[in-house]
Structures are given as structure tokens and as C-alpha cells.
Design an enzyme around this catalytic site. Structure first.
Site, PDB file in Angstrom:
ATOM      1  CB  THR A 142      39.758  16.734  65.864  1.00 26.91           C
ATOM      2  OG1 THR A 142      38.845  16.619  66.931  1.00 26.91           O
ATOM      3  CG2 THR A 142      40.888  15.754  66.139  1.00 26.91           C
ATOM      4  CG  ASP A 143      37.134  19.500  69.671  1.00 28.06           C
ATOM      5  OD1 ASP A 143      37.144  18.369  69.152  1.00 28.06           O
ATOM      6  OD2 ASP A 143      36.094  20.029  70.109  1.00 28.06           O
ATOM      7  CD  GLU A 144      36.922  13.793  69.080  1.00 25.84           C
ATOM      8  OE1 GLU A 144      37.238  12.701  69.563  1.00 25.84           O
ATOM      9  OE2 GLU A 144      35.938  13.963  68.339  1.00 25.84           O
ATOM     10  CE1 TYR A 192      39.577  11.290  64.003  1.00 25.62           C
ATOM     11  CE2 TYR A 192      38.598  12.219  65.999  1.00 25.62           C
ATOM     12  CZ  TYR A 192      38.989  12.352  64.672  1.00 25.62           C
ATOM     13  OH  TYR A 192      38.783  13.547  64.011  1.00 25.62           O
ATOM     14  CE  LYS A 243      42.774  14.493  62.416  1.00 22.67           C
ATOM     15  NZ  LYS A 243      42.778  14.594  60.925  1.00 22.67           N
TER      16      LYS A 243
HETATM   17  P1  NAD Z   1      34.841  11.673  56.833  1.00 24.42           P
HETATM   18  O1  NAD Z   1      35.082  10.375  57.534  1.00 24.42           O
HETATM   19  O2  NAD Z   1      33.442  12.082  56.488  1.00 24.42           O
HETATM   20  O3  NAD Z   1      35.660  11.696  55.441  1.00 24.42           O
HETATM   21  C1  NAD Z   1      36.956  11.224  55.330  1.00 24.42           C
HETATM   22  C2  NAD Z   1      37.297  11.135  53.842  1.00 24.42           C
HETATM   23  O4  NAD Z   1      38.672  10.689  53.745  1.00 24.42           O
HETATM   24  C3  NAD Z   1      36.442  10.113  53.073  1.00 24.42           C
HETATM   25  O5  NAD Z   1      36.029  10.673  51.851  1.00 24.42           O
HETATM   26  C4  NAD Z   1      37.377   8.954  52.856  1.00 24.42           C
HETATM   27  O6  NAD Z   1      37.082   8.207  51.683  1.00 24.42           O
HETATM   28  C5  NAD Z   1      38.731   9.634  52.778  1.00 24.42           C
HETATM   29  N1  NAD Z   1      39.844   8.747  53.160  1.00 24.42           N
HETATM   30  C6  NAD Z   1      39.926   7.959  54.261  1.00 24.42           C
HETATM   31  N2  NAD Z   1      41.092   7.297  54.256  1.00 24.42           N
HETATM   32  C7  NAD Z   1      41.762   7.686  53.132  1.00 24.42           C
HETATM   33  C8  NAD Z   1      43.039   7.361  52.588  1.00 24.42           C
HETATM   34  N3  NAD Z   1      43.851   6.478  53.187  1.00 24.42           N
HETATM   35  N4  NAD Z   1      43.414   7.959  51.439  1.00 24.42           N
HETATM   36  C9  NAD Z   1      42.599   8.848  50.828  1.00 24.42           C
HETATM   37  N5  NAD Z   1      41.384   9.184  51.291  1.00 24.42           N
HETATM   38  C10 NAD Z   1      40.971   8.607  52.437  1.00 24.42           C
HETATM   39  O7  NAD Z   1      35.568  12.757  57.718  1.00 24.42           O
HETATM   40  P2  NAD Z   1      35.151  14.283  58.021  1.00 24.42           P
HETATM   41  O8  NAD Z   1      34.196  14.289  59.145  1.00 24.42           O
HETATM   42  O9  NAD Z   1      34.832  14.955  56.753  1.00 24.42           O
HETATM   43  O10 NAD Z   1      36.529  14.835  58.581  1.00 24.42           O
HETATM   44  C11 NAD Z   1      37.528  15.373  57.709  1.00 24.42           C
HETATM   45  C12 NAD Z   1      38.732  15.787  58.527  1.00 24.42           C
HETATM   46  O11 NAD Z   1      38.334  16.743  59.498  1.00 24.42           O
HETATM   47  C13 NAD Z   1      39.364  14.632  59.303  1.00 24.42           C
HETATM   48  O12 NAD Z   1      40.761  14.786  59.250  1.00 24.42           O
HETATM   49  C14 NAD Z   1      38.853  14.815  60.718  1.00 24.42           C
HETATM   50  O13 NAD Z   1      39.783  14.320  61.667  1.00 24.42           O
HETATM   51  C15 NAD Z   1      38.737  16.324  60.795  1.00 24.42           C
HETATM   52  N6  NAD Z   1      37.708  16.839  61.727  1.00 24.42           N
HETATM   53  C16 NAD Z   1      36.418  16.356  61.676  1.00 24.42           C
HETATM   54  C17 NAD Z   1      35.464  16.893  62.537  1.00 24.42           C
HETATM   55  C18 NAD Z   1      34.027  16.434  62.489  1.00 24.42           C
HETATM   56  O14 NAD Z   1      33.228  16.848  63.345  1.00 24.42           O
HETATM   57  N7  NAD Z   1      33.609  15.619  61.528  1.00 24.42           N
HETATM   58  C19 NAD Z   1      35.825  17.893  63.447  1.00 24.42           C
HETATM   59  C20 NAD Z   1      37.144  18.349  63.468  1.00 24.42           C
HETATM   60  C21 NAD Z   1      38.071  17.815  62.592  1.00 24.42           C
HETATM   61  P1  TYD Z   2      30.178  11.678  67.563  1.00 28.33           P
HETATM   62  O1  TYD Z   2      29.238  12.289  66.577  1.00 28.33           O
HETATM   63  O2  TYD Z   2      30.604  10.256  67.355  1.00 28.33           O
HETATM   64  O3  TYD Z   2      31.438  12.666  67.653  1.00 28.33           O
HETATM   65  P2  TYD Z   2      32.702  12.657  68.690  1.00 28.33           P
HETATM   66  O4  TYD Z   2      32.729  11.388  69.447  1.00 28.33           O
HETATM   67  O5  TYD Z   2      33.842  12.776  67.732  1.00 28.33           O
HETATM   68  O6  TYD Z   2      32.512  13.862  69.554  1.00 28.33           O
HETATM   69  O7  TYD Z   2      29.526  11.775  69.008  1.00 28.33           O
HETATM   70  C1  TYD Z   2      29.154  13.010  69.578  1.00 28.33           C
HETATM   71  C2  TYD Z   2      28.710  12.749  70.987  1.00 28.33           C
HETATM   72  O8  TYD Z   2      27.500  11.955  70.946  1.00 28.33           O
HETATM   73  C3  TYD Z   2      29.702  11.921  71.812  1.00 28.33           C
HETATM   74  O9  TYD Z   2      29.701  12.412  73.152  1.00 28.33           O
HETATM   75  C4  TYD Z   2      29.149  10.513  71.763  1.00 28.33           C
HETATM   76  C5  TYD Z   2      27.659  10.734  71.660  1.00 28.33           C
HETATM   77  N1  TYD Z   2      26.895   9.687  70.935  1.00 28.33           N
HETATM   78  C6  TYD Z   2      25.770   9.075  71.526  1.00 28.33           C
HETATM   79  O10 TYD Z   2      25.410   9.383  72.677  1.00 28.33           O
HETATM   80  N2  TYD Z   2      25.101   8.129  70.816  1.00 28.33           N
HETATM   81  C7  TYD Z   2      25.470   7.745  69.559  1.00 28.33           C
HETATM   82  O11 TYD Z   2      24.837   6.837  68.963  1.00 28.33           O
HETATM   83  C8  TYD Z   2      26.613   8.393  68.957  1.00 28.33           C
HETATM   84  C9  TYD Z   2      27.070   8.021  67.562  1.00 28.33           C
HETATM   85  C10 TYD Z   2      27.282   9.364  69.671  1.00 28.33           C
END
Ligand code: NAD
Ligand code: TYD
Length: 369
Positions: free
Chosen positions: A150-152, A176, A180
Site C-alpha cells: 500500500t501507499d500508506e 495497519y 504492511k
Molecule cells: P480485504 O480485507 O478485502 O481481503 C483480505 C483477504 O485476505 C480476505 O479474503 C481474508 O479472508 C484474507 N485473509 C486475511 N487474513 C488471512 C490469513 N491469515 N490467511 C489467509 N487469508 C487471510 O483486503 P483488500 O482490500 O482486498 O486488500 C488486499 C491487499 O491489498 C492487502 O494486502 C492490502 O494491504 C493491499 N492493498 C489494499 C488497498 C485497498 O485500497 N483496499 C490498497 C493498496 C493495497
Molecule cells: P478508508 O476507506 O478506511 O481507507 P484508508 O484509511 O486506508 O485510506 O478511508 C478512506 C478515507 O476516508 C480516510 O481518510 C478515512 C475516511 N473515512 C471517513 O471519513 N469516514 C468513514 O466512515 C470511513 C470508513 C473513512
């Protein structure tokens, strides 16, 4: 199709398959990736997922009977299971999505984030290294460990700072992002120390179908649909860079086939938006697509207590992946957000299923203060 995880085939006699071991493939991004790779790229996928609250096999119903897809329910930290999966499936790559992924949950309870994101990634790296070491020279060269991050990990930007590049120093601020960042460092070390052919992608905020409605965009769509309050943290001026999930999956696929081992690639949508603007945009689209509630949905916006340690701004410089691999996002935010709102409004069964039980407990606890 279930994957047979017990058997007698020995590692040494087997040839590496053109098969991808995916972790976390039942989650938001993982399931979009699995569908894309099976339907568009003709790949064979073994999906290892623990099915936490965030994993949903319904996302993968359309491929569940496909001969090129199999599912194994299990934990990435279970080294015996991971070892047997490597031995039986002989993958040419692993694409690692599995993680605890929600910042707010990491603030309420960081333990699972440390366990899955750090120790789980370590377990995968160790088993991947053991498997990879036993391959022939040609197969070792071909093998890839792609770590999805992630960018975070880069921390927070001031309003006029340049966007994060691959050389920006890590400065994670939440449990989180710290977990990561730790996993990214382990991946880096396994390349540097052991030569494991790793790739790391750091992507900005994704949105699209199958995202669990604890995250900003789906939460706001569903609350707006139902005429519920729209909780914006702090002053709503925090900025995120948004990328449509299918663009992210395309980028991962390109990095997997063409990325240079040991490198990291930033992925972003060139779409910086303030949270408040996102929520207002969603209100306008839901007003247009859903039955009226008697007033504009923007009147549902409620400013609530800020997230502790809330990062102010993220922005990604995605020029490296464009220069080296020719990737650029295809979807504009305007078109992607409309598709996303429509999907949530049209998939009532999916929504009902994921918003039952534990979801309601999370919403009640988190938004009660
Ligand atoms: P998500 O929370 O929707 O899905 C996570 C999946 O991992 C789920 O299916 C869960 O059951 C599985 N999981 C969790 N713990 C596990 C374990 N111990 N063993 C096996 N499976 C397990 O997450 P997402 O949003 O799809 O993100 C996927 C990846 O991308 C993550 O690594 C996240 O850090 C990264 N990422 C997400 C975003 C975003 O905006 N959602 C952006 C950048 C990077
Ligand atoms: P989120 O979707 O949780 O992603 P991340 O924290 O990983 O960027 O949140 C996106 C942005 O929205 C973040 O600045 C927090 C804000 N946010 C709210 O203002 N209200 C909400 O209920 C949630 C879930 C997020």
C-alpha cells in the site's frame, strides 16, 4: 473445485506448473484479480484464503466450477499447509494479497494485523524460499513472489509535497501501515539476502465491486441508499488517491509478467480527492440512481470524531510502472465511481450477506462514540 492438499507426489519429480498461488483471493482486490486472471489471461489459480469477515466466496461463484480454479481454506501462517500447497501445486508464482486491511480495525485491535501481515508474510516467504531453492535453475529464474502492498507505508504528505515515489522513505503511522511496512521490509530482505525473485507493488486506495462496506466508498453508498447518516471523519479535507480496482489488477498482472525482480512499483490513479468531495459525489449519483428519500442525500453528511493519527494526504507518483511496463489507469474516477455505485445498488443479495451479524457489531461499536 477443492484442491487436494494431501498426497504423495514428491517435489523433486514435478515440473513447475504455469500456476499462480494467490493468497487472500476471496477478498476485495484478490477476488477481482482471480476473476481477471482466469477469465482474461487463462491462468490456473490456487486460492488460499482464511475467509475472515473480509473474505467472501460468493465473489468467485462464476469460476467455482472452473477446472483452472481451486480453493483452499486456510491461514497463511500455517507453514505445513503452505508447504504442502507449494509441493502439490508447483506454482510459477505466488501473488500475496492476504492481510488485515482496515486502518480503523487496526486502531481498535492491532494483534491480528501483526499476526497476519507480518508473521503470515514471514511464513510465506520462508516456505517460498524453501520451495524455490529446490527448483531447477531455469525454474528458479522464472519464479516470482509478488507482494501486494500500500501507499500508506510512506506516511502522510503536506498539501504541496510531491507525490510518493519508490524512493520515498518509509514512515508508517497506523498499526495497519506499520504492519504492511514490516512485511515490505521482509520481502526486500528475502531478495537481497537469499536472491528470492520478489516484486512489491505499493498501491493507492482502491474502489470497485466486492469492497467490504467498512471502507469509505461502499459505506457511503449503502448509507446514502438507506437514508442513514454519512460519517465524515474530522473536517473531511483528508486527501486520498483513488484507483479503480480493475486498473490495479491489470497493473499487478503486468508487474508479475514484466517487473524486474527485487524492484518495487508504485501504482496510483492520479486522482487525488478530498473525502468530503468523494462523499458529495456519491450523494449526487445515489440521488440519481436510487429511489428518492425526500431530500438531497448530501444533507445526511455528519462530521464525526477524527480517526486517531489520521494521515492527511496520500499521492502516488506512478511514473516508474508507466515508463517500464507501459501501465496507465484506464478508468477515470468519474466513470469508475458511477460503475461502482451501480454495482452496489444492483447487488442487494451480496450486500445483505456481508452486512449481517459481525458487520452490524462493527458499525455499532465503531460509530457509537
Ligand atoms: P480485504 O480485507 O478485502 O481481503 C483480505 C483477504 O485476505 C480476505 O479474503 C481474508 O479472508 C484474507 N485473509 C486475511 N487474513 C488471512 C490469513 N491469515 N490467511 C489467509 N487469508 C487471510 O483486503 P483488500 O482490500 O482486498 O486488500 C488486499 C491487499 O491489498 C492487502 O494486502 C492490502 O494491504 C493491499 N492493498 C489494499 C488497498 C485497498 O485500497 N483496499 C490498497 C493498496 C493495497
Ligand atoms: P478508508 O476507506 O478506511 O481507507 P484508508 O484509511 O486506508 O485510506 O478511508 C478512506 C478515507 O476516508 C480516510 O481518510 C478515512 C475516511 N473515512 C471517513 O471519513 N469516514 C468513514 O466512515 C470511513 C470508513 C473513512
Amino acid at each position: 473445485m477443492n484442491f487436494p492438499i494431501s498426497g504423495t507426489k514428491g517435489n523433486a519429480q514435478l515440473e513447475m506448473n504455469n500456476l499462480i498461488l494467490v493468497t487472500g483471493g476471496a477478498g476485495f482486490i484478490g477476488s477481482n484479480f482471480v476473476l481477471k486472471m482466469i477469465q482474461d489471461a487463462g491462468s490456473t489459480i490456487v486460492n488460499l484464503d482464511k475467509l475472515t469477515y473480509a473474505g467472501n466466496l460468493r465473489n468467485l461463484e462464476s469460476v467455482s466450477e472452473n477446472r483452472r480454479y481451486s480453493f483452499v481454506q486456510g491461514d497463511i501462517i500455517d507453514r505445513d499447509l503452505v508447504r504442502s500447497l507449494f509441493e502439490k501445486s508447483q506454482p510459477s508464482a505466488i501473488v500475496h494479497f492476504a492481510a488485515e486491511s482496515h486502518v480503523d480495525r487496526s486502531i481498535h485491535g492491532p494483534d491480528e494485523f501483526i499476526r497476519t501481515n507480518i508473521n503470515g508474510t514471514f511464513a510465506l516467504l520462508e516456505e517460498a524460499r524453501a520451495y524455490w531453492s529446490g527448483l531447477s535453475t531455469t525454474e528458479r529464474e522464472k519464479f516470482r513472489f509478488l507482494h501486494v502492498s500500500t501507499d500508506e507505508v510512506y506516511g502522510s504528505l503536506a498539501p504541496n509535497d510531491p507525490a510518493f515515489t519508490e524512493n520515498t522513505p518509509y514512515a508508517p503511522n497506523s498499526p495497519y501501515s506499520a504492519s504492511k511496512a514490516a512485511s515490505d521490509h521482509l520481502v526486500r530482505a528475502y531478495h537481497h539476502t537469499y536472491g528470492l525473485p520478489t516484486l512489491t507493488t505499493n498501491c493507492s486506495n482502491n474502489y470497485g465491486r466486492f469492497q467490504f462496506p467498512e471502507k469509505l466508498i461502499p459505506l457511503m453508498i449503502l448509507n446514502a441508499r438507506d437514508g442513514k447518516s454519512l460519517p465524515v471523519y474530522g473536517d473531511g479535507q483528508n486527501v486520498r488517491d483513488w484507483l479503480y480496482v480493475e486498473d490495479h489488477c491489470d497493473a499487478i498482472s503486468l508487474v508479475l509478467s514484466g517487473g524486474r525482480p527485487g524492484e518495487t512499483y508504485n501504482i496510483g490513479g492520479w486522482n487525488e480527492k478530498r473525502n468530503l468531495d468523494i462523499v458529495k459525489t456519491i450523494c449526487g449519483i445515489v440521488d440519481e440512481m436510487a429511489p428518492p428519500i425526500g431530500r438531497p442525500r448530501s444533507e445526511l453528511i455528519t462530521f464525526v470524531k477524527d480517526r486517531p493519527g489520521h494521515d492527511r494526504r496520500y499521492a502516488m507518483d506512478a511514473r516508474k510502472i508507466e515508463r517500464e511496463l507501459g501501465w496507465k489507469p484506464k478508468e477515470t474516477f468519474e466513470s469508475g465511481i458511477r460503475k461502482t455505485v451501480r454495482w452496489y445498488l444492483e447487488n442487494e443479495g451480496w450486500v445483505r450477506e456481508v452486512t449481517s451479524g459481525s458487520y452490524r457489531n462493527w458499525i455499532a461499536t465503531h460509530y457509537s462514540a
